[in-house]
Design an enzyme around this catalytic site. Sequence first.
Site, mmCIF file in Angstrom:
data_model
loop_
_atom_site.group_PDB
_atom_site.id
_atom_site.type_symbol
_atom_site.label_atom_id
_atom_site.label_comp_id
_atom_site.label_asym_id
_atom_site.label_seq_id
_atom_site.Cartn_x
_atom_site.Cartn_y
_atom_site.Cartn_z
ATOM 1 N N MET A 43 0.849 -1.192 0.000
ATOM 2 C CA MET A 43 0.000 0.000 0.000
ATOM 3 C C MET A 43 0.883 1.240 0.000
ATOM 4 O O MET A 43 1.736 1.394 0.880
ATOM 5 C CB MET A 43 -0.931 -0.009 1.216
ATOM 6 N N VAL A 44 0.677 2.106 -0.966
ATOM 7 C CA VAL A 44 1.501 3.301 -1.112
ATOM 8 C C VAL A 44 1.428 4.141 0.162
ATOM 9 O O VAL A 44 0.339 4.500 0.628
ATOM 10 C CB VAL A 44 1.044 4.133 -2.325
ATOM 11 N N CYS A 127 -2.541 -2.046 -9.701
ATOM 12 C CA CYS A 127 -2.999 -0.704 -9.334
ATOM 13 C C CYS A 127 -3.972 -0.168 -10.379
ATOM 14 O O CYS A 127 -3.628 -0.071 -11.560
ATOM 15 C CB CYS A 127 -1.813 0.249 -9.197
ATOM 16 N N LYS A 166 1.275 -9.289 -8.834
ATOM 17 C CA LYS A 166 -0.058 -9.001 -8.295
ATOM 18 C C LYS A 166 -0.910 -8.473 -9.441
ATOM 19 O O LYS A 166 -0.540 -7.487 -10.089
ATOM 20 C CB LYS A 166 0.012 -7.976 -7.164
ATOM 21 N N GLY A 228 -9.134 -9.243 -2.041
ATOM 22 C CA GLY A 228 -10.406 -8.590 -2.320
ATOM 23 C C GLY A 228 -11.520 -9.109 -1.434
ATOM 24 O O GLY A 228 -11.762 -10.311 -1.363
ATOM 25 N N GLU A 252 -7.230 -2.491 2.666
ATOM 26 C CA GLU A 252 -7.916 -1.390 3.342
ATOM 27 C C GLU A 252 -8.476 -1.800 4.698
ATOM 28 O O GLU A 252 -8.367 -1.053 5.670
ATOM 29 C CB GLU A 252 -9.036 -0.847 2.452
#
Length: 427
Positions: A43-44, A127, A166, A228, A252
């Site tokens: 995750m950036v 992404c 990914k 996901g 997230e």
Amino acid sequence: RVLFRWRRPSQAAPRGAHAPVMVASAWDFWRSIGSPRHVCAPMVDQSEAAFRVLTRSLGVQLAYTPMLHARLMVEAPAYRAHTFDPEPDGVDRPLVAQLAGHDASVLLAAGRLVQSHVDAVDINFGCPQGIARKGRYGAFLLDEPELTVSLVRALAEGLDVPVTAKVRLLPSVDASVALCRRMQEAGASALCVHGRTKEQNKHRSGPADWAAIARIVEALDIPVIANGGIATADDVAECLARTGAAAVMSSEALLENPALFCANVDPDSGAYLDQPELARRYLRVCRQLPPPTLGHVRSHLFKLLHAPLRHQPLLREDLLEATSLDDVEPVVERLAACSHHQPAFHTPRFDAAASWYWRHRTAAVSADGELGETRGAGGASSPESRSRAELEAAALERRDRRRREKKRRRRQRGAASVAAAPAVAVL
């Protein structure tokens, strides 16, 4: 950790759909890192060392670095020092470094810079953001399958560590299966498959297609990580069962609840871990492994303490204006006193309305706090309560509000700086 000597595909076996030595080497690699089941996503500006180490203490068994822009890694030492942060004492292993780019020579050069610090190098084909389209990387490379496969092959043959990728789904499941098989043949040692297309993004995300992931798992011979729709410990178990994947990855939901994989139960003491306690633990790790900027810390705390920050705007301002961890810690303790504003994950008191992750996914929250939800075929909970137009309008309003708040804070800081400046005598 098991000592493991990686054999490049060119040394191991000829290319082909069923190169048994290549597949065996992929599973040897997977076993060498402990056959992980729980994975922290790349995750950036979010999966930095401090956050990774926190999640490892709470059930994560494999973690990825933030996405690393390959060209900047090669050309800008300052960027490399700022973004690539392997923990030197081995606590943060096994670790995968994720690279983004479209030029094989640049990706290979970046991979050689990081390979001695990680267990594998991953290529970002997942992404879906607009910046990835502009930079020609991420999920937009899936529209160029020949290039995608050639990048996997170049890194698999040129690096001294295993190479993974990914990916997101293509509009056709059959096309997704075919491309993933080609990546396997090109030398990928593992694939992480996000069960959504690049068009399914943000408030258009919808449910993850676990059935499509299951098709890919069945078609491949190498480890597959399912990604996901992983929001709870129950989702973890259900996804593993329904996809047959080697592991599941969360992004997230894990940001808000780093204790997702242990169902918010401390692995050592058995105590329940609420949001303030998770925030305290994160700050303690930050003392040992300082993130690149205080902005990283604030970003995590805005998710960990989403509910009390919504109800305490003055404390939110204090957090925004903090300049050090010493400033941040008292704010967290004052927010912890607002214990009635918590999502209470993995308890009967779960309140979706108090959750950052669930804020756009809630279908209906009844008076007693129960979540009314819908499930898409083959995916995890993905509730929708408003139309797409309403969600888009709300997102734009939030963006505009954030911009106004930033401008106001800049004006306040500027005024404070002027007021604090010593008077200069005019002769």
